[in-house]
Design a protein around this motif. Structure first.
Motif, PDB file in Angstrom:
ATOM      1  N   MET A  31       0.782  -1.063   0.027  1.00  0.00           N
ATOM      2  CA  MET A  31      -0.189  -0.036  -0.008  1.00  0.00           C
ATOM      3  C   MET A  31       0.865   1.408   0.136  1.00  0.00           C
ATOM      4  SD  MET A  31      -2.660   1.585   2.837  1.00  0.00           S
ATOM      5  CE  MET A  31      -1.449   1.954   3.928  1.00  0.00           C
ATOM      6  N   LEU A  32       2.114   1.332   0.697  1.00  0.00           N
ATOM      7  CA  LEU A  32       2.792   2.522   0.678  1.00  0.00           C
ATOM      8  C   LEU A  32       3.600   2.495  -0.626  1.00  0.00           C
ATOM      9  CD1 LEU A  32       4.525   1.899   4.313  1.00  0.00           C
ATOM     10  CD2 LEU A  32       2.867   3.328   3.845  1.00  0.00           C
ATOM     11  N   ASN A  33       4.009   1.505  -1.251  1.00  0.00           N
ATOM     12  CA  ASN A  33       4.739   1.676  -2.587  1.00  0.00           C
ATOM     13  C   ASN A  33       3.437   2.158  -3.482  1.00  0.00           C
ATOM     14  OD1 ASN A  33       6.407   0.219  -1.333  1.00  0.00           O
ATOM     15  ND2 ASN A  33       6.204  -1.781  -2.183  1.00  0.00           N
ATOM     16  N   LEU A  34       2.159   1.774  -3.332  1.00  0.00           N
ATOM     17  CA  LEU A  34       1.264   2.300  -4.466  1.00  0.00           C
ATOM     18  C   LEU A  34       0.887   3.659  -4.101  1.00  0.00           C
ATOM     19  CD1 LEU A  34      -2.001   0.248  -4.959  1.00  0.00           C
ATOM     20  CD2 LEU A  34      -1.998   2.875  -4.397  1.00  0.00           C
ATOM     21  N   GLN A  35       0.956   4.208  -2.983  1.00  0.00           N
ATOM     22  CA  GLN A  35       0.873   5.476  -2.545  1.00  0.00           C
ATOM     23  C   GLN A  35       1.997   6.619  -3.021  1.00  0.00           C
ATOM     24  OE1 GLN A  35      -0.279   5.257   1.598  1.00  0.00           O
ATOM     25  NE2 GLN A  35      -2.435   5.518   1.167  1.00  0.00           N
ATOM     26  N   LEU A  36       3.010   5.947  -2.879  1.00  0.00           N
ATOM     27  CA  LEU A  36       4.237   6.718  -3.235  1.00  0.00           C
ATOM     28  C   LEU A  36       4.331   6.790  -4.879  1.00  0.00           C
ATOM     29  CD1 LEU A  36       6.819   5.061  -0.761  1.00  0.00           C
ATOM     30  CD2 LEU A  36       6.486   7.614  -0.750  1.00  0.00           C
ATOM     31  N   GLY A  37       3.986   5.779  -5.501  1.00  0.00           N
ATOM     32  CA  GLY A  37       3.945   5.861  -6.828  1.00  0.00           C
ATOM     33  C   GLY A  37       3.007   6.611  -7.432  1.00  0.00           C
ATOM     34  N   ILE A  38       1.636   6.608  -6.871  1.00  0.00           N
ATOM     35  CA  ILE A  38       0.491   7.640  -7.292  1.00  0.00           C
ATOM     36  C   ILE A  38       0.864   9.102  -7.339  1.00  0.00           C
ATOM     37  CG2 ILE A  38      -2.008   8.138  -6.992  1.00  0.00           C
ATOM     38  CD1 ILE A  38      -1.580   5.504  -8.545  1.00  0.00           C
ATOM     39  N   ARG A  39       1.417   9.306  -6.098  1.00  0.00           N
ATOM     40  CA  ARG A  39       1.845  10.680  -5.549  1.00  0.00           C
ATOM     41  C   ARG A  39       2.792  11.039  -6.673  1.00  0.00           C
ATOM     42  NH1 ARG A  39       3.226   9.994  -0.851  1.00  0.00           N
ATOM     43  NH2 ARG A  39       1.124  10.444   0.033  1.00  0.00           N
ATOM     44  N   HIS A  40       3.784  10.164  -7.081  1.00  0.00           N
ATOM     45  CA  HIS A  40       4.979  10.453  -8.102  1.00  0.00           C
ATOM     46  C   HIS A  40       4.399  10.775  -9.500  1.00  0.00           C
ATOM     47  CE1 HIS A  40       8.639  10.681 -10.122  1.00  0.00           C
ATOM     48  NE2 HIS A  40       8.327   9.755 -10.828  1.00  0.00           N
ATOM     49  N   SER A  41       3.440   9.807  -9.968  1.00  0.00           N
ATOM     50  CA  SER A  41       3.009   9.972 -11.269  1.00  0.00           C
ATOM     51  C   SER A  41       2.073  11.142 -11.679  1.00  0.00           C
ATOM     52  CB  SER A  41       1.839   8.682 -11.444  1.00  0.00           C
ATOM     53  OG  SER A  41       2.906   7.596 -11.436  1.00  0.00           O
ATOM     54  N   VAL A  42       1.104  11.342 -10.748  1.00  0.00           N
ATOM     55  CA  VAL A  42       0.206  12.615 -10.798  1.00  0.00           C
ATOM     56  C   VAL A  42       0.532  13.790 -10.664  1.00  0.00           C
ATOM     57  CG1 VAL A  42      -2.155  13.172 -10.192  1.00  0.00           C
ATOM     58  CG2 VAL A  42      -1.708  10.648 -10.444  1.00  0.00           C
ATOM     59  N   GLY A  43       1.545  13.944  -9.672  1.00  0.00           N
ATOM     60  CA  GLY A  43       2.195  15.119  -9.176  1.00  0.00           C
ATOM     61  C   GLY A  43       3.188  15.494 -10.038  1.00  0.00           C
ATOM     62  N   ARG A  44       3.750  14.868 -10.927  1.00  0.00           N
ATOM     63  CA  ARG A  44       4.716  15.452 -11.718  1.00  0.00           C
ATOM     64  C   ARG A  44       4.298  16.535 -12.771  1.00  0.00           C
ATOM     65  NH1 ARG A  44       6.103   9.860 -13.577  1.00  0.00           N
ATOM     66  NH2 ARG A  44       4.921   9.406 -15.496  1.00  0.00           N
TER      67      ARG A  44
ATOM     68  N   ALA B 176      -6.894  16.392 -10.254  1.00  0.00           N
ATOM     69  CA  ALA B 176      -5.680  15.607 -10.061  1.00  0.00           C
ATOM     70  C   ALA B 176      -5.387  15.747  -8.300  1.00  0.00           C
ATOM     71  CB  ALA B 176      -4.555  16.245 -10.645  1.00  0.00           C
ATOM     72  N   ALA B 177      -5.505  16.879  -7.775  1.00  0.00           N
ATOM     73  CA  ALA B 177      -5.377  16.745  -6.395  1.00  0.00           C
ATOM     74  C   ALA B 177      -6.382  15.886  -5.703  1.00  0.00           C
ATOM     75  CB  ALA B 177      -5.657  18.408  -5.943  1.00  0.00           C
ATOM     76  N   ASP B 178      -7.664  16.076  -5.787  1.00  0.00           N
ATOM     77  CA  ASP B 178      -8.458  15.093  -4.950  1.00  0.00           C
ATOM     78  C   ASP B 178      -8.197  13.742  -5.359  1.00  0.00           C
ATOM     79  OD1 ASP B 178      -9.953  17.527  -4.476  1.00  0.00           O
ATOM     80  OD2 ASP B 178     -11.553  17.361  -5.728  1.00  0.00           O
ATOM     81  N   TYR B 179      -7.867  13.490  -6.549  1.00  0.00           N
ATOM     82  CA  TYR B 179      -7.436  12.045  -6.749  1.00  0.00           C
ATOM     83  C   TYR B 179      -6.101  11.842  -5.939  1.00  0.00           C
ATOM     84  CZ  TYR B 179      -6.368   8.178  -9.805  1.00  0.00           C
ATOM     85  OH  TYR B 179      -5.884   6.992 -10.427  1.00  0.00           O
ATOM     86  N   MET B 180      -5.068  12.479  -5.765  1.00  0.00           N
ATOM     87  CA  MET B 180      -3.980  12.263  -4.874  1.00  0.00           C
ATOM     88  C   MET B 180      -4.493  12.149  -3.417  1.00  0.00           C
ATOM     89  SD  MET B 180      -0.474  13.643  -6.115  1.00  0.00           S
ATOM     90  CE  MET B 180      -1.077  15.505  -6.411  1.00  0.00           C
ATOM     91  N   ILE B 181      -5.354  12.869  -2.888  1.00  0.00           N
ATOM     92  CA  ILE B 181      -5.805  12.986  -1.779  1.00  0.00           C
ATOM     93  C   ILE B 181      -6.745  11.816  -1.134  1.00  0.00           C
ATOM     94  CG2 ILE B 181      -7.133  14.096   0.013  1.00  0.00           C
ATOM     95  CD1 ILE B 181      -6.423  16.806  -1.333  1.00  0.00           C
TER      96      ILE B 181
END
Length: 742
Positions: free
Chosen positions: A357-370, A431-436
């Protein structure tokens, strides 16, 4: 500005005068009448007679009466000046009638259970008029709106807003003809100004966006790509023309604002009449519930009444069963012992999948935030290339592009990132709501798969998104069909097929070298309504039952074809749109050689128990604002729609849809009868549905399964069949389960 203020003051003055006049009229009627108790007489059951009744809280009714309720033609007057004159059925405004407000506004047309529903005409106090179709107080279908300021709209409506094809004519002579969405010009359309200038092209949220051309009366024109901010603006100007395309946004569109129209202060469905007969029945029910509560050790506590008591305490809108004495709902709604607040197991520290789960959250934050380039809906073929994927290393100590973290060392892969980024834009996902939702402070919840695949599902804490682990074969299917999928969902905004938001892979480094592939998609049941029943329907019969005793079935159980005991009745316009969309979606899946998909259905039984005389709660679940001093609505009614229509949840095909279900009975041990016989027992529901599991193609494994099972069972009863045959069987079944509400 002074003219506008003067007009507004004149309207307010007129409104106050009309309200005072209406109240004086009501008072004169009430003082002239003696108070009659509706239960003083004892007519024979079913007898219809004419009465004049002064009711609690100063309401007055005159007209036909049967079984202690209005039935036939009658007039109802409220002390605030609101009045209804028309047809009644068992105490409800039903049929043709006229509702008038103290402001002078009127609605004349068809009613259904107190709602403006059918064909009708609204005339506003300021001079606005709307003539056309209505669905549950909303303008929906074809209709014409003439505004007090001189503007006029003629075309399609949905949920009270212009939506579909329509024509808007401004008082100054400008007019737009084209597509609309949520009350704004959206899609392809043509705007012609009174001076002869013309824009023809794409629109978004009321402004030109995308490809379009601007023409002058002399025949010269400008062709290009349009954007409100000017960043994406490009095109070619005619020779010797000094003109900036941004002038259209800054000047030309100033006089092309869409008028919002009037808002109703109170809806007819909110003016709940005070029928003493209903109040007595409700008081009797409360007494019985109290007795049951006092004798909780009795086995009878587990019946329908106890279920209602349980659910009245459940937070976040979980609602209990309706009044079992209500003849319209008896036997329609199942007796639940308890509704769980949240599904699944929270993934906390120590859970076997906590690091994943932590890996998934780190990856999503990186993908969507860049940061990335500006999104255009017109994607190049290269964006869909299977080789279009991005690998990122996530060492625990961090790197130039990734933050330090407390999980293990892993690699992260994004499949076709530009395509899924564009899909999120297409589906209006911020994008912001998606990451949150996915990467916020709240942990995900894990659901074990209800199917045979062995895959796992994860839900975000706010229930907006569902994350499913995938097999490599499913990833290949999704990437293969991605171009066709993108074109399909872009062409049909009401598509029922699953909405995909991202496709990713986590690869653990070290000796394990484990790969976990997953897709992020829409959760159909993200709603404040409690989902009381859910079904997964394919149209096949072999193995299509839960094999669970009734006592073990709860609201989280996903039932199957042979468990289905309802028919879903949609209003005409919704039914027509539903049929068209199912045909389109099945054609798409058939062309992509997809089978084994299903229609996932969930529904919420609407609160239908009658309010007591001292607790006047409207069908929307809120008190009538005119009934001051009455108690607040019960917990069981708090999940109903808000009084303010602007705060109502958006209604679209498959989401928040009002409908009726009819109870059915199937012959015992008859698999051939997938749809039971209707019983005439109905319930009002809120429907949620969509087509899921669309990543199974008819590969060699499914062909072998079909051959093997065909030797043992009826070939038409098994799930694994050719996509063309599967599509036909699926449609035939669904169109028997969903019918038009007569």
């Amino acid at each position: 500005m002074s003219k506008k203020l003067g007009f507004r003051k004149a309207l307010e003055s007129r409104l106050k005068k009309s309200q005072v006049a209406a109240k004086k009229k009501a008072i004169s009627i009430f003082t002239a009448m003696s108070v009659a108790h509706v239960d003083d007489e004892d007519p024979s059951p079913g007898e219809v007679r004419h009465v004049e009744k002064a009711l609690p809280k100063g309401d007055f009714y005159t007209g036909q009466w049967s079984d202690n309720l209005p039935h036939g033609d009658g007039k109802y007057l409220w002390p605030d000046g609101c009045m209804y004159v028309g047809e009644w059925c068992k105490g409800k405004m039903m049929g043709t009638g006229k509702f008038s407000w103290p402001s002078g506004a009127t609605y004349e047309g068809e009613f259904k259970s107190g709602y403006m529903d059918g064909k009708g005409t609204y005339t506003g106090f300021s001079g606005d008029t709307y003539k056309g179709s209505w669905v549950m107080n909303f303008k929906q279908g074809e209709g014409i709106y003439c505004y007090a300021n001189g503007d006029r709209y003629e075309g399609q409506w949905r949920s009270g807003l212009q939506d579909g094809n329509g024509k808007y004519l401004w008082k100054n002579g400008n007019h737009y003809n084209g597509q609309w969405r949520n009350g704004s010009m959206n899609g392809n359309g043509t705007l012609i100004w009174s001076n002869g200038n013309k824009y023809d092209g794409s629109w978004e949220d009321g402004f030109p966006r995308g490809n379009g051309n601007f023409r002058w009366p002399d025949g010269s024109f400008y062709v290009g790509t349009w954007g409100k901010d000017g960043k994406d603006q490009s095109g070619s100007l005619p020779n010797n023309l000094d003109w900036d395309p941004q002038q259209m946004f800054l000047e030309d569109l100033k006089d092309c604002k869409v008028c919002p129209g009037e808002k109703l202060s109170v809806l007819p469905s909110q003016k709940m009449p005070n029928w003493p007969a209903m109040a007595k029945k409700n008081e009797g029910r409360q007494r019985r519930l109290s007795k049951l509560h006092n004798h909780s050790s009795s086995s009878v506590v587990n019946d329908v009444f106890a279920a209602s008591e349980w659910n009245s305490r459940v937070e976040d809108g979980a609602v209990g069963t309706p009044d079992p004495e209500n003849s319209d709902t008896r036997g329609c709604r199942p007796p639940f012992k308890k509704i769980m607040k949240k599904q699944g197991q929270t993934i906390s520290k120590g859970h076997k999948n906590y690091e994943l789960m932590l890996n998934l959250q780190l990856g999503i934050r990186h993908s969507v935030g860049r940061p990335g380039p500006a999104i255009s809906l017109d994607l190049k073929p290269s964006a869909f290339d299977p080789k279009e994927k991005v690998w990122t290393k996530f060492p625990p100590e961090g790197s130039k592009h990734t933050p330090p973290h407390q999980s293990c060392d892993f690699r992260w892969k994004d499949y076709c990132p530009l395509v899924f980024r564009t899909l999120r834009k297409l589906f209006n996902v911020d994008a912001a709501d998606y990451m949150i939702s996915i990467c916020g402070n709240d942990a995900l919840r894990e659901l074990s798969s209800p199917g045979k695949s062995g895959m796992f599902f994860y839900l975000t804490n706010d229930d907006k998104y569902m994350i499913k682990t995938m097999k490599k074969a499913e990833v290949k299917v999704l990437i293969r069909m991605l171009p066709a999928y993108y074109n399909h969902v872009r062409s049909f905004q009401n598509t029922l097929v699953t909405k995909f938001y991202g496709l990713h892979c986590v690869k653990l480094t070290g000796s394990a070298q484990k790969k976990v592939r997953f897709v992020i998609m829409e959760n159909l049941f993200c709603t404040h309504y409690a989902i009381h029943r859910r079904f997964d329907l394919k149209g096949s019969s072999h193995g299509r039952t839960t094999f669970k005793p009734e006592s073990e079935i709860d609201p989280t159980t996903t039932l199957k074809d042979l468990d289905l005991n309802y028919i879903f009745r949609l209003q005409k316009l919704w039914f027509q749109e539903f049929c068209r969309q199912v045909e389109r979606d099945c054609d798409f899946l058939e062309q992509e050689r997809i089978m084994d998909y299903s229609l996932l259905i969930g529904f919420h039984f609407r609160e239908v128990s009658s309010p007591s005389a001292t607790e006047v709660v409207t069908p929307t679940g809120h008190q009538d604002p005119e009934n001051e001093g009455t108690p607040q609505p019960s917990e069981a009614s708090k999940d109903q729609l808000p009084v303010d229509p602007s705060r109502w949840p958006s209604i679209r095909l498959g989401i928040n849809m009002p409908a009726r279900v009819e109870k059915t009975v199937r012959k015992q041990d008859c698999e051939a009868q997938l749809v039971g016989e209707p019983t005439g027992v109905f319930c009002d529901v809120i429907l949620f549905f969509g087509i899921i599991d669309i990543l199974q193609d008819y590969d060699i494994t499914k062909k072998l399964e079909h051959a093997y099972k065909s030797m043992q069972y009826d070939p038409t009863s098994i799930s694994a069949v050719d996509p063309k045959q599967y599509s036909k069987r699926f449609r035939d079944f669904i169109f028997k389960v969903f019918v038009e509400d007569a």
